[in-house]
Design a protein around this motif. Sequence first.
Motif, PDB file in Angstrom:
ATOM      1  N   PHE A 136       0.916  -1.184   0.004  1.00 17.74           N
ATOM      2  CA  PHE A 136      -0.244  -0.176   0.220  1.00 17.74           C
ATOM      3  C   PHE A 136       1.230   1.555  -0.149  1.00 17.74           C
ATOM      4  N   MET A 137       2.168   1.266   0.884  1.00 16.74           N
ATOM      5  CA  MET A 137       2.278   2.146   1.037  1.00 16.74           C
ATOM      6  C   MET A 137       3.350   2.640  -0.325  1.00 16.74           C
ATOM      7  N   ASP A 138       4.009   1.713  -0.562  1.00 16.88           N
ATOM      8  CA  ASP A 138       4.672   1.409  -2.173  1.00 16.88           C
ATOM      9  C   ASP A 138       4.029   1.904  -3.580  1.00 16.88           C
ATOM     10  N   LEU A 139       2.797   1.269  -3.458  1.00 17.58           N
ATOM     11  CA  LEU A 139       1.855   2.287  -4.853  1.00 17.58           C
ATOM     12  C   LEU A 139       1.820   3.500  -5.161  1.00 17.58           C
ATOM     13  N   ILE A 140       1.408   3.970  -3.823  1.00 22.53           N
ATOM     14  CA  ILE A 140       0.796   5.003  -3.063  1.00 22.53           C
ATOM     15  C   ILE A 140       2.370   6.359  -3.727  1.00 22.53           C
ATOM     16  N   ILE A 141       3.704   5.947  -2.850  1.00 25.76           N
ATOM     17  CA  ILE A 141       4.982   6.600  -2.900  1.00 25.76           C
ATOM     18  C   ILE A 141       4.924   6.576  -4.236  1.00 25.76           C
ATOM     19  N   SER A 142       5.205   5.311  -4.712  1.00 24.33           N
ATOM     20  CA  SER A 142       5.727   5.218  -6.037  1.00 24.33           C
ATOM     21  C   SER A 142       5.696   6.162  -7.162  1.00 24.33           C
ATOM     22  N   GLN A 143       3.865   6.158  -7.421  1.00 26.61           N
ATOM     23  CA  GLN A 143       2.790   6.889  -8.394  1.00 26.61           C
ATOM     24  C   GLN A 143       3.402   8.488  -8.315  1.00 26.61           C
ATOM     25  N   ASN A 144       3.970   8.960  -7.666  1.00 29.05           N
ATOM     26  CA  ASN A 144       4.707  10.200  -7.057  1.00 29.05           C
ATOM     27  C   ASN A 144       6.218  10.550  -7.263  1.00 29.05           C
ATOM     28  N   ASP A 145       7.072   9.062  -6.928  1.00 31.53           N
ATOM     29  CA  ASP A 145       8.306   9.757  -6.956  1.00 31.53           C
ATOM     30  C   ASP A 145       9.031   8.600  -7.696  1.00 31.53           C
ATOM     31  N   SER A 146       9.944   8.636  -8.662  1.00 28.58           N
ATOM     32  CA  SER A 146      10.608   7.791  -9.562  1.00 28.58           C
ATOM     33  C   SER A 146      11.568   7.211  -8.637  1.00 28.58           C
ATOM     34  N   GLN A 147      12.198   8.286  -7.697  1.00 26.55           N
ATOM     35  CA  GLN A 147      13.517   7.618  -7.494  1.00 26.55           C
ATOM     36  C   GLN A 147      13.389   7.061  -6.106  1.00 26.55           C
ATOM     37  N   TYR A 148      11.763   6.845  -5.635  1.00 31.46           N
ATOM     38  CA  TYR A 148      12.142   5.555  -4.472  1.00 31.46           C
ATOM     39  C   TYR A 148      11.266   4.780  -5.275  1.00 31.46           C
ATOM     40  N   ALA A 151      15.048   3.181  -6.344  1.00 28.69           N
ATOM     41  CA  ALA A 151      15.684   2.670  -4.804  1.00 28.69           C
ATOM     42  C   ALA A 151      15.342   1.334  -4.666  1.00 28.69           C
ATOM     43  N   LEU A 152      13.527   0.850  -4.177  1.00 26.20           N
ATOM     44  CA  LEU A 152      12.733   0.215  -3.469  1.00 26.20           C
ATOM     45  C   LEU A 152      13.063  -1.870  -4.810  1.00 26.20           C
ATOM     46  N   ILE A 153      12.899  -1.182  -6.186  1.00 20.82           N
ATOM     47  CA  ILE A 153      13.451  -1.832  -7.455  1.00 20.82           C
ATOM     48  C   ILE A 153      15.283  -2.720  -6.857  1.00 20.82           C
ATOM     49  N   TYR A 155      16.797  -1.962  -3.492  1.00 23.26           N
ATOM     50  CA  TYR A 155      16.956  -2.834  -2.315  1.00 23.26           C
ATOM     51  C   TYR A 155      16.118  -3.927  -2.428  1.00 23.26           C
ATOM     52  N   ASN A 156      15.631  -4.617  -2.919  1.00 18.42           N
ATOM     53  CA  ASN A 156      14.443  -5.941  -3.190  1.00 18.42           C
ATOM     54  C   ASN A 156      15.377  -6.860  -3.896  1.00 18.42           C
ATOM     55  N   LYS A 157      16.203  -6.383  -5.074  1.00 20.59           N
ATOM     56  CA  LYS A 157      17.030  -7.440  -5.571  1.00 20.59           C
ATOM     57  C   LYS A 157      18.330  -7.241  -4.599  1.00 20.59           C
ATOM     58  N   ALA A 158      18.957  -6.750  -4.057  1.00 18.67           N
ATOM     59  CA  ALA A 158      20.109  -6.828  -3.079  1.00 18.67           C
ATOM     60  C   ALA A 158      19.542  -7.556  -2.000  1.00 18.67           C
ATOM     61  N   VAL A 159      18.277  -7.517  -1.796  1.00 14.75           N
ATOM     62  CA  VAL A 159      17.820  -8.225  -0.299  1.00 14.75           C
ATOM     63  C   VAL A 159      18.073 -10.050  -1.039  1.00 14.75           C
ATOM     64  N   GLU A 160      17.638  -9.980  -2.605  1.00 14.70           N
ATOM     65  CA  GLU A 160      18.051 -10.892  -2.956  1.00 14.70           C
ATOM     66  C   GLU A 160      18.970 -11.809  -2.992  1.00 14.70           C
ATOM     67  N   ALA A 187      17.838   1.640   1.866  1.00 13.16           N
ATOM     68  CA  ALA A 187      16.899   1.611   2.339  1.00 13.16           C
ATOM     69  C   ALA A 187      16.711   2.823   3.017  1.00 13.16           C
ATOM     70  N   ALA A 188      18.028   4.069   3.268  1.00 15.45           N
ATOM     71  CA  ALA A 188      17.936   4.968   4.650  1.00 15.45           C
ATOM     72  C   ALA A 188      16.548   6.045   3.515  1.00 15.45           C
ATOM     73  N   LEU A 189      17.181   6.302   2.262  1.00 12.28           N
ATOM     74  CA  LEU A 189      16.452   6.858   0.512  1.00 12.28           C
ATOM     75  C   LEU A 189      14.868   6.536   1.404  1.00 12.28           C
ATOM     76  N   ILE A 190      14.122   5.142   0.990  1.00 11.58           N
ATOM     77  CA  ILE A 190      12.992   4.446   1.212  1.00 11.58           C
ATOM     78  C   ILE A 190      12.472   4.917   3.326  1.00 11.58           C
ATOM     79  N   HIS A 191      13.321   4.380   3.941  1.00  6.34           N
ATOM     80  CA  HIS A 191      12.805   5.029   5.327  1.00  6.34           C
ATOM     81  C   HIS A 191      12.070   6.300   5.657  1.00  6.34           C
ATOM     82  N   GLN A 192      13.104   7.623   4.357  1.00  4.79           N
ATOM     83  CA  GLN A 192      13.161   8.488   4.873  1.00  4.79           C
ATOM     84  C   GLN A 192      11.907   9.024   3.855  1.00  4.79           C
ATOM     85  N   ARG A 193      11.717   8.433   2.698  1.00  7.67           N
ATOM     86  CA  ARG A 193      10.140   8.586   2.019  1.00  7.67           C
ATOM     87  C   ARG A 193       8.831   8.434   2.352  1.00  7.67           C
TER      88      ARG A 193
END
Length: 370
Positions: A136-148, A151-153, A155-160, A187-193
């Motif tokens: 829910f958070m990711d879909l909302i923020i992503s529609q307005n913030d390409s940098q977010y 970063a999410l993509i 981060y998730n690849k690094a976790v994998e 993670a720092a950017l994602i947490h901030q946003r």
Amino acid sequence: MTLNSITILNYKNIAEARLEFSPKLNCLIGNNGQGKTNVLDAIYYLSMCRSYASTSDNSAVIRHGEPFMMLQGSYIRQDKPLEISIALQRGKRKIVRHDGKEYQRLSQHIGLLPVVMVSPMDWDLVRGSGDERRRFMDLIISQNDSQYLDALIRYNKAVEQRNAMIKKEMRDPLLYETVEQVMATQAALIHQRRSQWVEQFMPIFMHYYNTVAGDGETVSLHYKSHLNDGNMIDHLNATRERDMILGYTSRGIHRDDIELMLDEYPMRRTGSQGQCKTYTIALRLAQFDFVKANNPAVPILLLDDIFDKLDANRVERIVDVVSSDRFGQIFITDTNRTHLDEIVARHGGGHCLMHVENGAITAIQGGELS
């Protein structure tokens, strides 16, 4: 922003349809299981490149027995026409085109056509796992913030990558440091946003909840994250040996959650069906306001079966909210013609009525099927 028309081919139970819409209010009436939700889902797919049901199997949206599906939408965005098409064959990657030109990355499309959907599946926001609320958070923020989103993509690849290293029982600290530094930076950017988003989102959500529920109930959102206490590197260093035993990365922003509260108690434990439904509707309407304020295009609002499990007072207040002129183009489904007629009467703008039966959509004119 408005969707002028859509062409649907082999999408779920809809074999073929070409529909033209009102730039204001569009109502779909029909019994359960006939395909009303699938029309809304097709519109959502054109915006988000996936089904609202978020199935991991892309081919699940293709009509049974057919080799492919295709969607095409004609829009007006900031007074300019644009065409979006999506094609998907079984076993192959989806192809998304903007005015005939194929995207190299699907993430380039996210945010172009903002959309907000209110659905019975939103029950999972309250009663489901933290995965639902992070999405829910990711879909909302992503529609307005390409940098977010980027970063999410990353981060998730690094976790994998880190999880794969753990499962292979790799011990080289230099290899872990390389991957973990990527995780920490993103993670720092994602947490901030996310922190900023919760702070901005909460008063909007509280307003909508109180509007629908009336006075006497207090709601709040609490952002839970490991990064609220310490940075990512410290958490990873502290849990590396434990993660080796568990077989996965146990701390990080991929474990974030939002605690949904009602009168200082978790909503999932204390809320009635009506309160939970009100909660999810308020979350989605607040999402609309947030996206609208941060995107040059007004989102399309998709309302799927929103009156079920609500008392008469809450239904009345939702009708008032939806009938206001704060929204742009609206699509709404219901099995009850009375609700839709009341919204049409109050809305005052242009409207389109459609009847859906067994995947076939028919225009209603003058109150009767045409």
